[in-house]
Structure formats: structure tokens, C-alpha cells
Design an enzyme around this catalytic site. Structure first.
Site, PDB file in Angstrom:
ATOM      1  N   CYS A   1       1.138  -5.116  -5.578  1.00 21.52           N
ATOM      2  CA  CYS A   1       2.314  -5.519  -6.356  1.00 21.52           C
ATOM      3  C   CYS A   1       3.567  -5.105  -5.592  1.00 21.52           C
ATOM      4  O   CYS A   1       3.514  -4.396  -4.587  1.00 21.52           O
ATOM      5  CB  CYS A   1       2.270  -4.879  -7.741  1.00 21.52           C
ATOM      6  SG  CYS A   1       2.573  -3.093  -7.733  1.00 21.52           S
TER       7      CYS A   1
ATOM      8  N   CYS B   1       3.885  -1.297  -5.138  1.00 19.85           N
ATOM      9  CA  CYS B   1       2.997  -0.776  -4.097  1.00 19.85           C
ATOM     10  C   CYS B   1       3.422  -1.259  -2.713  1.00 19.85           C
ATOM     11  O   CYS B   1       3.325  -0.511  -1.739  1.00 19.85           O
ATOM     12  CB  CYS B   1       1.562  -1.165  -4.388  1.00 19.85           C
ATOM     13  SG  CYS B   1       0.897  -0.306  -5.845  1.00 19.85           S
TER      14      CYS B   1
ATOM     15  N   HIS C   1      -1.432   3.157  -9.448  1.00 23.26           N
ATOM     16  CA  HIS C   1      -2.198   2.060  -8.874  1.00 23.26           C
ATOM     17  C   HIS C   1      -3.091   2.594  -7.760  1.00 23.26           C
ATOM     18  O   HIS C   1      -2.808   3.641  -7.162  1.00 23.26           O
ATOM     19  CB  HIS C   1      -1.266   0.993  -8.311  1.00 23.26           C
ATOM     20  CG  HIS C   1      -0.517   0.229  -9.350  1.00 23.26           C
ATOM     21  ND1 HIS C   1       0.114  -0.956  -9.071  1.00 23.26           N
ATOM     22  CD2 HIS C   1      -0.291   0.477 -10.667  1.00 23.26           C
ATOM     23  CE1 HIS C   1       0.694  -1.413 -10.166  1.00 23.26           C
ATOM     24  NE2 HIS C   1       0.471  -0.552 -11.149  1.00 23.26           N
TER      25      HIS C   1
ATOM     26  N   GLU D   1      -3.412   1.693  -4.725  1.00 25.68           N
ATOM     27  CA  GLU D   1      -2.712   1.861  -3.447  1.00 25.68           C
ATOM     28  C   GLU D   1      -1.930   3.170  -3.406  1.00 25.68           C
ATOM     29  O   GLU D   1      -1.928   3.875  -2.382  1.00 25.68           O
ATOM     30  CB  GLU D   1      -1.736   0.695  -3.211  1.00 25.68           C
ATOM     31  CG  GLU D   1      -2.402  -0.658  -3.134  1.00 25.68           C
ATOM     32  CD  GLU D   1      -2.441  -1.398  -4.465  1.00 25.68           C
ATOM     33  OE1 GLU D   1      -2.359  -2.640  -4.439  1.00 25.68           O
ATOM     34  OE2 GLU D   1      -2.555  -0.753  -5.528  1.00 25.68           O
TER      35      GLU D   1
END
Length: 155
Positions: free
Chosen positions: A85, A88, A55, A57
Site C-alpha cells: 500500500c 508501506c 502491515h 511489510e
């Protein structure tokens, strides 16, 4: 970081998100700032790396840790186009970021209010500033357009 400063960095995050969308990744972008300086920019990389954890992040946290020479990012702030999410959010808490500023809310998997709220869980030992809704409409529209285009291509 105040809202106006967060908007300035959100523009960079939106550029990162657009780069992801251009290569058929979900358009999410992230920026990490330390003392007013951008030290990491990233976007989703799940498809290109064929890895569920890539992701924006996570990519940005790794870059920032390499930049400062430490995984402990307590003097850094994250600006991201979508509410992180829960995966993360866990990484954000563990890396000790001092703040998270996000655009669109994620009611399906958001870790800072959408599905669960890591920031208010008293069982966790890290506290941070969380501000959602920064340029929310622009961030949400980018995601909506991406998924609309994907659906139209399937027809």
C-alpha cells in the site's frame, strides 16, 4: 534477484500469509532477503496488535533493521504477496530497500503502480527495482478465498 529466485522467496511469503489468515488477519506475508539469505519474515498483525500500521511489510522492515543493526536496508530486497500500500511503499522508500517483488496487484491502495507509483516519481530521491505479478494467481486466490469465507460467515 531474478524471477525464479523471487518465486522461491514468494513461497515463504505465502506461508507467512497463510499464518495470518489462520488467525483471522488479512493473509499477507513478507520476506526480506539480504545477499541470498532470509533475514526477516512477517505477516499482517493489525488485528492482533489493534494497530492500523502493523502491515506485513512494516513488521518485516523492523525485523530486518534489527537484524542488520541499521534502518538503512540498501542491500536488502522485499518479497510480499500483495502490492505494498502507499503507507508501506513510503516505508520501503525511506528504508532504501533495493528491490520489491510482489504477487497480486492492488488497484485500490497499491503504492507501486496500483493506485500510485512511488518507483517512478521523479520527486523522490530513491530508485529501486519493482517487479509485480510473481505467483500472482496463488497470491490473489489466497486473498479472494479469505474474503469469500468472511462474507459467507456473515450470512
Amino acid at each position: 534477484m531474478d524471477i525464479e529466485e523471487a518465486k522461491k522467496y514468494m513461497l515463504i511469503a505465502l506461508d507467512e500469509a497463510k499464518k495470518a489468515g489462520d488467525v483471522d488477519e488479512v493473509p499477507i506475508g513478507a520476506v526480506i532477503v539480504r545477499n541470498g539469505e532470509v533475514i526477516a519474515t512477517a505477516n499482517n498483525n493489525k488485528e492482533r496488535k489493534n494497530c492500523a500500521v502493523r502491515h506485513a511489510e512494516i513488521e518485516a522492515i523492523e525485523q530486518a533493521a534489527a537484524c542488520v543493526g541499521n534502518w538503512y536496508l540498501d542491500d536488502c530486497e522485499l518479497v510480499v504477496t500483495l502490492e505494498p500500500c502507499v503507507m508501506c511503499a513510503g516505508a520501503i522508500m525511506l528504508s532504501r530497500l533495493k528491490g520489491v517483488y510482489f504477487g497480486a496487484y492492488d488497484t485500490k491502495s497499491g503504492g507501486f503502480g496500483g493506485l500510485y507509483d512511488f518507483a517512478t516519481d521523479k520527486k523522490l530521491n530513491h530508485r529501486l527495482t519493482v517487479v509485480g505479478g510473481i505467483m500472482q494467481e496463488e497470491c490473489a486466490n489466497l486473498l479472494s478465498s479469505f474474503f469469500k469465507n468472511k462474507r459467507n460467515k456473515k450470512q
